[in-house]
Design an enzyme around this catalytic site. Structure first.
Site, PDB file in Angstrom:
ATOM      1  N   ASP A  61     -35.895-103.285  33.530  1.00 42.97           N
ATOM      2  CA  ASP A  61     -36.641-102.207  34.188  1.00 42.97           C
ATOM      3  C   ASP A  61     -38.061-102.627  34.568  1.00 42.97           C
ATOM      4  OD1 ASP A  61     -34.414-100.470  33.623  1.00 42.97           O
ATOM      5  OD2 ASP A  61     -35.208-100.219  31.598  1.00 42.97           O
ATOM      6  N   GLU A 234     -32.238 -92.738  39.644  1.00 45.11           N
ATOM      7  CA  GLU A 234     -33.299 -92.884  38.639  1.00 45.11           C
ATOM      8  C   GLU A 234     -34.279 -93.966  39.078  1.00 45.11           C
ATOM      9  OE1 GLU A 234     -31.124 -93.823  35.100  1.00 45.11           O
ATOM     10  OE2 GLU A 234     -30.370 -95.712  35.880  1.00 45.11           O
TER      11      GLU A 234
END
Length: 566
Positions: A61, A234
């Protein structure tokens, strides 16, 4: 090569402990790691090129920001501590870790959460001399923002964002006029219509009070094409490009269907129109039998260089076999082009390359601690605390380790590797498919069940251990394994041998992983290695078997059932 890593006291706000006199102490004189990957022998970067991933091993991420000529990057750490490593670069290729944004145990509390809960995808931004990190502590407080004027830290205590309750992946967008917005993944505006039905929301944000205000606006419902029942939209980010607002987000979940999509609007709060050629980054639907595959690409964050070029950091994985990977989700870098106002990273059928041309930026020296390619490093423990890139499992609540006298000292405590607790375990990431960790331990077992040695660890339920211990009144060197929650929390003894040295004398230990197999061995100093386990199952350290979002780590561990509990 051998590289002694300098320990940085600022990386972990734990002082040298004053150990109890009756505590069992394990001493680790050094800790070595080496690794390489199958593609390294085949794919070599040439002049002016770099190698992907730029951060190998468990660095998922990634989010980046630019401040002048400097770039900063953060990644997820879930329930490991310290959390949210902060990296610096000036060429987007060579990255040096400069701190950890969550480096004080009282900033957030992981308690006894599963290892893949805690700190999910962070976002880092810079504006007028202030750095912001937005993040979610899943099951431990929800969404928050922290700030710093120096990205190396210290970072502030979290300021919680209650309006984002139930959401994840908050991101900050600051417009040219200084107005600020927070966007995040959250539940849809109605009962979800299918599993994975989520939405992207936006709300105004005050940079002075660090608080949200005004209405929350739905930007994306489900994904770019609701008729296909898209899942897990997301990791959103907004960029202003040629006067238009471009929203990008991950879609499809973080497995092989992972992707990055784009939408655009005339205002930050929409309405947004999808790119007709989405996704602009993915590796799904490619042949699984391609050479040295890179898969599961997404969660991209774009950055523009001073000369106008665009690049993206994103996560992907390098699997073996049937989508197994022990190294977790890693950080990759690729250029971004713009076609008709839309970003492009990979086209249809295009594979992510292992080697590609560098950004047009002044090349920087390689970092002191290598982050990519084949390498070997040795921790000599010549500082005052753990090296900056080392991790503990969940928040340490007592002073159970020290770094002094050129060694790492661990107190043997009754918190074990399988206890959903904070064991006496300090570790570094596995960064290669073929890797070995070794150490030299000195330990005198005082009670039956005492252990100290080397662990290869994926989660509380999946790990291997080799070390010095006491079993049924005998001092032994032994291997234990936990291959799932049905095994005892202490693990199962797989092999053992009489301790070949006097208790407290040095003994070398080694764990070697070759893709899906593990060997565990011991040796007296300057002696030959003796294997206790060969070709053990290392696939239990993979995400495919263990689940979750983390990668495997190697580390030093000490345990005593008679030790002092926190």
């Amino acid at each position: 090569m051998k590289h002694a890593i300098t320990a940085l006291a600022a990386s972990l706000a734990l002082t040298t402990p004053a150990f109890a006199q009756d505590a069992s102490i394990a001493r680790f004189d050094w800790f070595a790691y080496e690794g390489a990957d199958p593609e390294h022998a085949v794919v070599q970067p040439g002049p002016g090129q770099f190698r992907n991933p730029i951060l190998s091993g468990f660095y998922p991420d990634p989010s980046n920001t630019r401040a002048g000529e400097d770039y900063y990057l953060v990644t997820s750490t879930f329930a490991y501590f310290p959390g949210l490593p902060v990296f610096h670069s000036r060429d987007l290729v060579n990255w040096s870790q400069i701190g950890n944004a969550i480096d004080r145990p009282d900033q957030v509390d992981f308690g006894t959460l599963g290892l893949s809960r805690g700190l999910f995808a962070p976002t880092i931004e810079h504006h007028e001399g202030v750095f912001y990190i937005l993040n979610t502590c899943v099951d431990c407080g929800d969404n928050f923002v922290i700030t710093a004027t120096d990205p190396a830290g210290p970072w502030s205590d979290p300021v919680w964002l209650p309006d984002l309750a139930g959401g994840i992946d908050p991101a900050l967008f600051i417009d040219e006029d200084g107005s600020a917005w927070i966007l995040n993944n959250g539940p849809p505006d109605r009962e979800p219509e299918y599993d994975g039905h989520r939405a992207i929301w936006i709300q105004r944000f005050d940079l002075e009070t660090l608080s949200t205000h005004g209405p929350r606006t739905l930007l994306v419902d489900g994904g770019v094409d609701f008729s296909t029942r898209p899942i897990w939209i997301e990791g959103p980010h907004i960029y202003k490009v040629d006067g238009r607002y471009v929203l990008t987000a991950a879609e499809g979940g973080t497995a092989e269907a992972h992707s990055q999509v784009a939408l655009a609007a005339e205002r930050p709060d929409g309405p947004y129109t999808p790119d007709p050629d989405n996704p602009f980054l993915t590796q799904r639907n490619l042949p699984r039998d391609r050479g040295f595959p890179i898969t599961s690409a997404g969660h991209a964050d774009l950055v523009q260089t001073p000369d106008g070029d665009w690049w993206a950091t994103f996560l992907a994985v390098r699997p073996y076999g049937d989508d197994f990977y022990n190294t977790g989700r890693e950080t990759f870098l690729m250029p971004v082009t713009w076609e008709n106002g839309w970003p492009r990273i990979t086209g249809p059928g295009e594979v992510i390359p292992h080697v590609l041309d560098r950004p047009n930026l002044p090349q920087q020296p390689a970092p002191d601690l290598p982050t990519t390619g084949p390498f070997s490093v040795t921790e000599d423990f010549d500082g005052e605390t753990l090296p900056i890139h080392w991790l503990t499992v969940r928040n340490p609540r007592s002073d159970w380790f020290s770094v002094s006298d050129g060694a790492l000292h661990l107190t043997a405590r009754p918190q074990g590797l399988g206890d959903m607790a904070n064991p006496s375990f300090a570790a570094r990431r596995q960064q290669h498919m073929t890797a070995a960790a070794s150490t030299e331990v000195r330990f005198t077992p005082a009670h039956d069940g005492d252990r100290a040695g080397l662990a290869a660890f994926q989660s509380d339920d999946f790990w291997w251990f080799i070390g010095v211990g006491s079993h049924e009144g005998q001092d032994v060197v032994l291997v234990e394994r936990r291959a799932g929650p049905d095994d005892p929390a202490r693990g199962v003894i797989i092999a053992s041998a009489p301790l070949p040295v006097a208790p407290g004398a040095p003994l070398r230990l080694r764990a070697s992983v070759d893709v899906g197999e593990i060997d565990l061995a011991f040796a007296v100093p300057d002696g030959e290695w003796t294997a206790l386990v060969t070709e053990g199952d290392a696939s239990i350290l993979s995400t495919r078997i263990a689940g979750g979002f983390v990668g495997a780590v190697f580390g030093a561990y000490a345990y005593s059932p008679a030790g002092h509990a926190d």
